[in-house]
Design an enzyme around this catalytic site. Structure first.
Site, PDB file in Angstrom:
ATOM      1  N   HIS A  30      38.784  19.246   8.144  1.00 48.16           N
ATOM      2  CA  HIS A  30      37.653  18.158   9.644  1.00 48.16           C
ATOM      3  C   HIS A  30      38.670  16.730   8.730  1.00 48.16           C
ATOM      4  O   HIS A  30      38.750  15.886   9.325  1.00 48.16           O
ATOM      5  CB  HIS A  30      37.026  18.396  10.425  1.00 48.16           C
ATOM      6  CG  HIS A  30      36.854  20.033  11.188  1.00 48.16           C
ATOM      7  ND1 HIS A  30      35.567  20.355  11.553  1.00 48.16           N
ATOM      8  CD2 HIS A  30      38.052  20.906  11.534  1.00 48.16           C
ATOM      9  CE1 HIS A  30      36.014  21.395  11.978  1.00 48.16           C
ATOM     10  NE2 HIS A  30      37.598  21.883  11.667  1.00 48.16           N
ATOM     11  N   ASP A 128      38.757  13.929  17.210  1.00 42.17           N
ATOM     12  CA  ASP A 128      38.413  15.184  16.554  1.00 42.17           C
ATOM     13  C   ASP A 128      38.291  16.637  17.878  1.00 42.17           C
ATOM     14  O   ASP A 128      38.042  16.010  18.291  1.00 42.17           O
ATOM     15  CB  ASP A 128      38.683  15.593  14.751  1.00 42.17           C
ATOM     16  CG  ASP A 128      37.460  15.823  15.280  1.00 42.17           C
ATOM     17  OD1 ASP A 128      36.617  16.423  15.614  1.00 42.17           O
ATOM     18  OD2 ASP A 128      37.294  16.689  13.573  1.00 42.17           O
ATOM     19  N   SER A 385      46.338  22.688   4.033  1.00 47.21           N
ATOM     20  CA  SER A 385      47.406  23.472   2.839  1.00 47.21           C
ATOM     21  C   SER A 385      48.400  23.528   3.007  1.00 47.21           C
ATOM     22  O   SER A 385      48.861  23.733   2.556  1.00 47.21           O
ATOM     23  CB  SER A 385      46.042  24.593   2.687  1.00 47.21           C
ATOM     24  OG  SER A 385      44.575  24.849   1.875  1.00 47.21           O
TER      25      SER A 385
HETATM   26  N1  UDP Z   1      40.959  22.046  -1.193  1.00 46.57           N
HETATM   27  C1  UDP Z   1      41.067  21.356  -2.235  1.00 46.57           C
HETATM   28  N2  UDP Z   1      40.562  22.468  -3.240  1.00 46.57           N
HETATM   29  C2  UDP Z   1      39.919  23.591  -3.508  1.00 46.57           C
HETATM   30  C3  UDP Z   1      40.002  23.972  -1.613  1.00 46.57           C
HETATM   31  C4  UDP Z   1      40.354  23.707  -0.528  1.00 46.57           C
HETATM   32  O1  UDP Z   1      40.959  20.178  -2.839  1.00 46.57           O
HETATM   33  O2  UDP Z   1      39.152  24.750  -3.640  1.00 46.57           O
HETATM   34  C5  UDP Z   1      40.876  21.202  -0.189  1.00 46.57           C
HETATM   35  C6  UDP Z   1      42.454  21.137   0.507  1.00 46.57           C
HETATM   36  O3  UDP Z   1      43.452  20.552  -0.400  1.00 46.57           O
HETATM   37  C7  UDP Z   1      42.875  20.503   1.857  1.00 46.57           C
HETATM   38  C8  UDP Z   1      40.925  21.319   2.562  1.00 46.57           C
HETATM   39  O4  UDP Z   1      40.353  21.279   0.555  1.00 46.57           O
HETATM   40  O5  UDP Z   1      43.088  19.447   1.606  1.00 46.57           O
HETATM   41  C9  UDP Z   1      41.396  22.052   3.064  1.00 46.57           C
HETATM   42  O6  UDP Z   1      41.987  22.595   4.370  1.00 46.57           O
HETATM   43  P1  UDP Z   1      42.401  23.629   5.122  1.00 46.57           P
HETATM   44  O7  UDP Z   1      42.695  22.462   6.615  1.00 46.57           O
HETATM   45  O8  UDP Z   1      44.013  23.744   4.276  1.00 46.57           O
HETATM   46  O9  UDP Z   1      41.732  24.503   4.891  1.00 46.57           O
HETATM   47  P2  UDP Z   1      39.951  25.129   6.286  1.00 46.57           P
HETATM   48  O10 UDP Z   1      39.108  24.581   4.417  1.00 46.57           O
HETATM   49  O11 UDP Z   1      39.636  24.081   7.137  1.00 46.57           O
HETATM   50  O12 UDP Z   1      39.542  26.234   6.705  1.00 46.57           O
END
Ligand code: UDP
Length: 495
Positions: A30, A128, A385
């Protein structure tokens, strides 16, 4: 100063730029898009911006995101403590969705006070999905307010249609034998509904339907997509004889808004390793900020990677028996290296040391995906992602775990055509090593994979076009700004 009365601001010099206040709910997925939206408004559309962040925890990853958002300093970030939910009686085992919704509700006084404490009243409020309960603060301040849905248009369509489905569908959605119809959109397979819709008696389901009902109270919706990505669904959301009836306000496409690559983000060792790999030869394996796998699945995934004989980088986390979003509130917490390896097949690390790299818990994902050696992404399909993969021209193997990820995965496979998936959802059944081996080889080496790589590279260009001046997403934010000014004018005139 009393911010309830716009006139109390009249003695002050009117700020030249519109000041946007953006509220982010807890969670990396978020926070990232809200910060990027704020930066974009400031850098390209003549706004000032303050982002209010409800910190889920002082995690390394969250601090990293906030710090990198401040260099160069385009906006202000106000961090607020996440409320303690003990007094609410909410079980610590309650779903992530319901807990985030409860945190936002409990934080209403803190958020309101923080907004009121700004030196000058903001001109526009952007919340959001979890912030829809706070749209009323916009009314109180007498400013326009918008909802930023930082995910796909198809998810928004399902969400907005959920109050109708709630009335029309008997029994659990997952037990339906036919896909769920949404006006003007691709129907949704019952097994692909977002987590809150899996159990209609759950607290998160009530929150979900409530949010759907609150979204139209805003003056418009911002979506983290671009026009060419989801043309038909966007048309349905704008068609007054279809979902447009429910939306009842403009839908602005503002994406893809993703984190920029930090110049030294990879670090020396990782960069050296990546530079040694041939172009488009490495599969990146990661399950977002919250995703975890059961122990048995970790073993199968390790074998699948090894058998495929393809190069890989794997962001490895400790397995969890309880839930697939086990690290959501512990994001970036580094699990012990040796302990981590104990969950993998004996000798895996040694046998794969020449082709694979294991990174514990957290990795510089955007930087990795933007490296020329990247050839595929085995991803949980969180929307950030997903966008990061598309923007870097990397095709995917979908591995949805929770939230709206199953719907995102189906979108990528069936509509956008840039991904392949296991036969059964990984959230329902352990995916075996042979199937994983085949998926990896298909995306990395076979014709089907090459075709998807070509398709995703076309999308990459269309995304870049949308974001540059004259492009649809760029123009859309300009239109939203004009709409904002018009509404401010109307509010002042007392309409
Ligand atoms: N992310 C990162 N490194 C990691 C895991 C996640 O930088 O090891 C970042 C990824 O690049 C993205 C965010 O964390 O920008 C995760 O958002 P996403 O919507 O993909 O998934 P969520 O974590 O909300 O399930």
């Amino acid at each position: 100063m009393d911010f309830n009365h716009p006139s109390s601001n009249s003695s002050m010099e009117k700020p030249k730029k519109l000041h946007a206040a953006l509220l982010s709910s807890p969670g990396m997925g978020h926070l990232v898009p809200i910060i990027e939206l704020g930066k974009r408004l400031v850098a390209n559309h003549g706004f000032e911006a303050t982002v209010f962040v409800l910190s889920s925890q002082a995690s390394r990853a969250e601090t990293e995101i906030i710090e990198s958002a401040m260099t160069p300093k385009l906006l202000d970030i106000v961090e607020l403590p996440a409320p303690d939910l003990t007094a609410t009686g909410l079980s610590p085992d309650e779903s992530v969705f319901a807990r985030v919704a409860a945190m936002m509700r409990e934080a209403r006084h803190v958020l309101r006070s923080a907004l009121m404490a700004l030196e000058a009243r903001p001109d526009v409020l952007i919340v959001d999905l979890f912030g829809t309960e706070h749209l009323c603060i916009g009314d109180e301040l007498g400013i326009p307010k918008y909802v930023y849905i930082a995910t796909s248009a198809w998810f928004l369509a399902l969400l907005l249609h959920s109050p109708t489905l709630d009335k029309e569908v008997k029994g659990e959605y997952v037990d339906q034998t036919e896909p769920l119809e949404i006006p003007g959109c691709k129907p949704v397979r019952p097994e692909d509904v977002a987590d809150p819709m899996l159990d209609r008696s759950g607290l998160q389901y009530r929150d979900f339907v409530r949010m759907a009902g609150e979204i139209p109270m805003g003056d418009g919706i911002l979506l983290n997509v671009w026009e060419d990505l989801q043309t038909e669904t966007l048309a349905a959301l704008r068609n007054e004889e279809s979902l447009g009836q429910v939306v009842n306000s403009p839908v602005y496409t503002v994406g893809p808004l993703i984190r920029p690559v930090r110049p030294a983000g990879l670090g020396k060792e990782l960069l050296e390793w990546l530079d040694k790999q041939p172009s488009q030869s490495v599969l990146f394996v990661s399950f977002g900020s919250g995703g975890t796998l059961p122990a048995e699945q970790l073993v199968e995934l390790a074998w699948g990677l090894e058998l495929s004989r393809q190069r890989f980088i794997w962001v490895l986390r400790k397995p969890t028996a309880k839930s697939l979003d086990g690290s959501y509130f512990d994001v970036g917490k580094v699990d012990g290296g040796d302990e981590l390896f104990s969950f993998l097949p004996d000798g895996f690390a040694v046998r794969t040391r020449d082709i694979g790299l294991i990174l514990p818990s957290w990795a510089p994902q955007v930087e990795i995906l933007s490296h020329p050696s990247m050839g595929g992404f085995l991803s949980h399909c969180g929307w950030n992602s997903t966008l990061e993969s598309i923007v870097n021209g990397v095709p995917l193997i979908t591995w949805p775990l929770y939230a709206e990820q199953r719907q995102n995965a189906t979108l990528l496979v069936e509509e956008i055509g840039v991904a392949i998936r296991p036969k059964e959802l990984p959230s329902k059944k352990i995916v075996g090593r042979e199937e994983i081996e085949k998926l990896v080889r298909t995306i990395m080496m076979e014709k089907e994979g090459h075709m998807m790589r070509a398709r995703v590279k076309d999308l990459k260009s269309s995304a870049e076009k949308a974001m540059t001046k004259g492009g649809t997403s760029f123009e859309s934010l300009d239109k939203m700004k004009e709409d904002c000014k018009m509404r401010i004018h109307q509010i002042k005139k007392g309409h």
